[in-house]
Structure formats: structure tokens, C-alpha cells
Scaffold this active site. Sequence first.
Site, mmCIF file in Angstrom:
data_model
loop_
_atom_site.group_PDB
_atom_site.id
_atom_site.type_symbol
_atom_site.label_atom_id
_atom_site.label_comp_id
_atom_site.label_asym_id
_atom_site.label_seq_id
_atom_site.Cartn_x
_atom_site.Cartn_y
_atom_site.Cartn_z
ATOM 1 N N CYS A 2 0.868 -1.174 0.000
ATOM 2 C CA CYS A 2 0.000 0.000 0.000
ATOM 3 C C CYS A 2 0.908 1.228 0.000
ATOM 4 C CB CYS A 2 -0.866 0.022 1.249
ATOM 5 S SG CYS A 2 -1.874 -1.445 1.464
ATOM 6 N N ARG A 27 1.415 1.802 -5.988
ATOM 7 C CA ARG A 27 1.656 0.838 -4.895
ATOM 8 C C ARG A 27 0.380 0.115 -4.480
ATOM 9 N NH1 ARG A 27 6.362 1.342 -2.153
ATOM 10 N NH2 ARG A 27 5.456 0.268 -0.387
ATOM 11 N N TRP A 74 -3.753 -1.742 -1.297
ATOM 12 C CA TRP A 74 -3.737 -2.980 -2.082
ATOM 13 C C TRP A 74 -4.154 -4.044 -1.083
ATOM 14 C CZ3 TRP A 74 -3.337 -4.192 -7.106
ATOM 15 C CH2 TRP A 74 -3.168 -5.541 -7.445
ATOM 16 N N ASN A 100 0.831 -0.026 5.983
ATOM 17 C CA ASN A 100 1.279 -0.831 4.841
ATOM 18 C C ASN A 100 1.994 -2.039 5.433
ATOM 19 O OD1 ASN A 100 2.237 -1.887 2.419
ATOM 20 N ND2 ASN A 100 4.112 -0.647 2.489
ATOM 21 N N GLY A 101 1.519 -3.254 5.083
ATOM 22 C CA GLY A 101 2.157 -4.465 5.604
ATOM 23 C C GLY A 101 1.111 -5.447 6.097
ATOM 24 N N GLU A 489 7.930 -20.933 -19.388
ATOM 25 C CA GLU A 489 7.842 -19.560 -18.897
ATOM 26 C C GLU A 489 9.007 -18.730 -19.424
ATOM 27 O OE1 GLU A 489 5.676 -17.830 -17.731
ATOM 28 O OE2 GLU A 489 6.684 -16.097 -16.873
ATOM 29 N N LYS A 493 8.526 -15.319 -21.559
ATOM 30 C CA LYS A 493 9.138 -14.052 -21.141
ATOM 31 C C LYS A 493 9.958 -13.443 -22.269
ATOM 32 C CE LYS A 493 7.387 -12.830 -18.029
ATOM 33 N NZ LYS A 493 6.342 -13.756 -18.012
ATOM 34 N N GLU A 496 7.715 -12.289 -25.292
ATOM 35 C CA GLU A 496 6.705 -11.243 -25.099
ATOM 36 C C GLU A 496 7.320 -9.867 -24.873
ATOM 37 O OE1 GLU A 496 4.079 -11.194 -21.664
ATOM 38 O OE2 GLU A 496 5.487 -12.392 -20.521
ATOM 39 N N HIS A 512 11.765 -36.554 -31.021
ATOM 40 C CA HIS A 512 10.518 -36.789 -31.770
ATOM 41 C C HIS A 512 10.231 -35.645 -32.729
ATOM 42 C CE1 HIS A 512 9.818 -40.216 -29.179
ATOM 43 N NE2 HIS A 512 10.142 -39.450 -28.148
ATOM 44 N N LYS A 613 -1.969 -5.712 -19.708
ATOM 45 C CA LYS A 613 -1.665 -6.389 -18.445
ATOM 46 C C LYS A 613 -2.758 -7.413 -18.110
ATOM 47 C CE LYS A 613 0.394 -7.462 -14.694
ATOM 48 N NZ LYS A 613 1.545 -8.393 -14.817
HETATM 49 C C1 AGP Z 1 2.589 -13.069 -18.586
HETATM 50 O O1 AGP Z 1 3.842 -12.410 -18.586
HETATM 51 C C2 AGP Z 1 1.579 -12.359 -19.438
HETATM 52 N N1 AGP Z 1 1.401 -11.024 -18.977
HETATM 53 C C3 AGP Z 1 0.276 -13.130 -19.599
HETATM 54 O O2 AGP Z 1 0.568 -14.391 -20.154
HETATM 55 C C4 AGP Z 1 -0.527 -13.379 -18.299
HETATM 56 O O3 AGP Z 1 0.136 -14.310 -17.498
HETATM 57 C C5 AGP Z 1 -1.893 -13.956 -18.692
HETATM 58 O O4 AGP Z 1 -2.565 -13.001 -19.479
HETATM 59 C C6 AGP Z 1 -2.751 -14.345 -17.496
HETATM 60 O O5 AGP Z 1 -3.039 -13.200 -16.722
HETATM 61 P P1 AGP Z 1 -3.704 -13.431 -15.269
HETATM 62 O O6 AGP Z 1 -2.689 -14.184 -14.461
HETATM 63 O O7 AGP Z 1 -3.985 -12.067 -14.752
HETATM 64 O O8 AGP Z 1 -4.948 -14.245 -15.470
#
Ligand code: AGP
Length: 618
Positions: A2, A27, A74, A100-101, A489, A493, A496, A512, A613
Amino acid sequence: MCGIIAITGRDDAIAQVLAGLKRLEYRGYDSAGVAAVGAHDLEVVKRAGKLEELTRALDDTPLAASTGLGHTRWATHGAPTDRNAHPHLDPSGRVAVIHNGILENYGALKAELGDVRFASDTDSEVAAHLVARELGRLQDGPDLLTAVRRVVAQLEGAFALGFVAVDDPDTVVVAKREAPLIVAHADGVGYCASDVAALIDHTRDVAALLDGQIARIRPDGIDVVDVDGTPVEPHRFHVDWDLDAAEKQGYDHFMLKEIHEQPQAVADTLLDRLTASSDGETPRLHLDELRIDEREFARIDKVFILACGTSLHAGMLGKLAIEHWAGIPVDVEVASEFRYRDPIVDPHTLVIAISQSGETIDTIAAASHGRDQRAPVIALTNVVGSTLAREADGVLYTHAGPEIAVASTKAFTTQIVGCLILGLYLAQVRGRVYASEAEDILTRLQQIPAAIEQTLLLDQEIRELAERYRDTDYTMFIGRHAGLPIAMEGALKLKEISYLHAEAFPAGEMKHGPIALIEPGSLVVALAPAGHVFGKMVSNIQEVRARGASVLAIGTDGSTADLKEHAHHVLTLPEPPHELAGPVLAAIPLQLFAYHVATLRGEDVDQPRNLAKTVTVE
Ligand code: AGP
């Protein structure tokens, strides 16, 4: 996480508090509030929702005061509502607190207060009650600093606390343990805030309180003491950052800041997971929210884990944890595919939906499809009060704090930890592990934050690798067992945020088909920790190296010697406190590799092209 701010000694204190909250909004932004210290009372205005909700409320009811508190939240304990927004008051309305905490022992402290009315569901409110009680016990008149010192001595957990009291006007007292707190004094005004971003318009000469320090802030100056009242020195420094850097606390990007927040995020996610049972038995694991009888989980004979993107990769580790500890078969499904086939779901099926935002439409829809077939739903999410959390039968929250960068990092590692906790929880409910065993494993998992700190020390070595491979237009990631989700993952990363092509394969699949892609100059990243699949990973490394690939191996102390005989580059991670915790550490170098490649290529790391996001449309 927060944002807190307090100002004393200027007539426009509330307006400046509000301006400071705007700087702290990154935050936390699910609710906000201010408290104004009047001559005879405290006036509090607080609203759920974005900061503009509070701004609108203050436009309607302006507050004038020379001392004020502000908080942007938050949520960790208690949904993001008006009543749970900070500041919180004691029952007499004469003491206000912002926090905050996480106060780990708030339950015991509330119980000790006895039959007292609490206005909120938060852990923080109890601090206002306790300070008011201490003020009432002082013989020599109101002294907020002494009252706060006595309360801090009773608190367990992490906190940055701010208090004001009608009976000790023109005074703000703040206390710091693990959560950041900056204080400053300039031109007859006292300030404090969670970070410098909220203060640099007023002064760049500030002081960071150290753990255990308590400060009394007044217009004529600041006194800093320890919990015993002994004067102590905070860390004084001059801020030469601009505002943008200040919000990132000196990091170049939110993504890098969030990568480095992972030790604290994982520690916070592990906090407070055991409930001391009333009959003195061993503490038991619990969910954060549960709206059905826990015994329903004992009858579960199948689990579907539903998620998207990075959260899906965390779910793959959830499968390993639940099958390992709870002995239930688990299918991990891409949420956007789940409801377009005919999954076999019934009341004995458990759906676990994983989502950082709790607002991903594909995951919400898939979980809803499971619920329509009468399956109980558990949400693993980072956002208190999110759609997924509200619609689930049970919720386990990660405590990563707001994740601003589109590329998920700290949310991912806390999701993995959340999956381990869920695996132990289901095993406990089904009698597959004793509460004492679960407690022992949780205790071992407390070593993860320190191991992450050690792993982050590899950053410079990883940056050098990124400089070497920044123009590699295709990278293959391979792993087995718990290494496969991390390989996936790592590929996500890299692609993207750098827009370079990358993909991941189960290492056992190479023969395969995928090995056909390998040619001189190919880059292969191999997840190769010590463990039961290490020997096979070495074979895979030898195969691709024999065909000219450059190999970057992610190993551990126990595998690094062998790896150095076969791979071109070896990054050595500490041995994890449990095999299933290893992926938390293995994710870190791949996050940093992707980050450095992308920044070296000049890409917009925090806001990569074409991505949002949260994906709230299908
Ligand atoms: C991950 O780096 C991406 N931003 C994306 O794959 C994300 O994980 C996915 O859209 C799921 O989002 P969520 O965890 O908010 O459901």
C-alpha cells in the site's frame, strides 16, 4: 503493498496528502482515504475504487487541516470496500492509523481487546484501538510517541504505520518494520511517505527509517527513537532521481523492480498460513476465504487447473504438487480451451483457477463452466475482491503486491508458492499429510526468499549472456518434470518483451522432432537442476551440443560441476529447500535474461507491443 503519506505543519496538508497519494497509486489502487486532524475531532473520508473516487468525495466535502494522513490500498485482509479502506479509527474516533504491511498477530491482539466493536475486516484497525488504549493509560498527559512505542512492542509482522491523535495535535508518529518509510522536514513542515516519489516536490533531503525505528514528526522537527525510546539515526540521503525513477524506486523499469521484489513477495505469500487450533493441536493450513464446507474437498477425486499464459505455467507446477502430496489426479488446461470441449466434471471434481489479476475473461469463463457442472472452485489470485475471487468457493491469495509490468514475474513465483500451499492444504484435508508434516514443509519453504536473494546476485553474469545472445532470432528452452513449466515460462518471457522467437519443449520430445531445428549457432537453454531427471538432461545437452548448438544450462550447486563439462554457459542456483520449490529459483535467471535482452534491444519492457496487463476480452 500500500502507499501511505502524512503531512503536518501546512494549511493545505490535505490537498498535499492527496497529491502525494497520486504519486503512490502504483503501490496500490483498490481503495484510498484521508484523515484530517481538527481542533476537536478527526475527519475521515475514504472510498473504494480508484483514487479519483476519493478525489471526487473530497471535492464534495473539502477537508481543511494542517495535519493529515493519506493511504492508497492494495488489499490483503478484507475486501476493497469503503469500510476496509484506510485510515482506521479507534472506537472513540480520537486516533487514526494508516498501515502498509501485514500484522501477523492481529487476531490475538483483537481477542485480547475483548468485547470491542471493530468497524472493518482489516488487520490494521487493531493498531488504532491499541494506541488509543495506551494513550488512556498515560499518566503525564497525551504523548502519542510513547503510546505508539508501547503498541509496536506488541506487534508481529511487517509494517509501516502512521498515527495521529486529536489529543496530541500537530503530531504524526510513524513506525517501521520491513515495509519502507521515508521521513523529511523542510520549511517548518514534517512529511513521511512510503517512498520518495510522494515527497520530492517538497524536499530531496530525506531519511529512510530503519527497521525498529519510530519517528515523531512535527512542524518544528523530527525525533527518531527505537522501541525503548532511545534516540537513533535513520539513513539520511539526498534524492537525485526524477519522479519517474522515484516511482520505480531507482530501477529502470517496473519489471526489474518487480523481479527484485520477489524475495519479499514470496515471504509475504508464505506468511500467516497456519491457524493455531483452539485445542492446542498442531496449527493447520487454511485458505484465505472459504465459502463451503472444507470437508467437500476431502471427497474430491479429480482436479482441473485452469489458467492462461504465465499463470498456466504456474498451474503445471500445481499439478506436480497436488499429485505429489494430495494423491489426486490433476489436469492442467488452457482456460480458453476448457469449455469448448466436453470436460468430465462433477461435484467430486475440484476446479482451481489461477489468475494474477483475477479478471482474465477466459479463466473466469472456464471456472464458471466448472461451477455450472457443480464443481467447487478455488481461486488462486493476487487481487483481493477480484471477480474470480468473489465468484469462487475458496480463495488463496498471493501477496505479490501490485504488478505493473505487463510481463508477469513476482506474481508467477508467488503463484508457484501458492500452488505448493494448495497441494499441502488438499493433502491435509484428505488426511494424506499430518498437520505437523505440512508445518515442517512450510518451514522449509521459508528459506526460499533468501535463496532468491542469492539467485539475484547472478544479474551481472546474466546481463553479459544477454549481450552475447541479444540478436539470436530463435531460442529453444528445454526441461523435464518441474523444469518444463519453467522452460515454457522462459520462452514466454523472452518472446513477449524482446519479440524474438522462442519456444519450449519437453526435453524428452527432442528426438521426436524438435532436434531437427538444431544447427550450428542455435541457442538452447536447458533447465538442469540436480535431481532425478538430471542425467537425462545431460544427454539432451550432449545431443544438441553435438549438432552445434550453444547451450546455456540453469543448474544448481549439486549439478553445476557436471554441467560445466557439457554446457557453454552454466548459471548455478542454490539447492532449493524442496525439489518442488526449485522452479521458483529457476524462473529468476530466465526473467532477467529476457529483461536484459529486451532492454539491450531498446524495446518497451514494461508495455510490450500488442499486449495488455489484463486480458478482459476473449
Ligand atoms: C505473462 O507475462 C503475461 N502477462 C500473460 O501471459 C498473463 O500471465 C496472462 O494473461 C494471465 O493473466 P492473469 O494471471 O492475470 O490471469
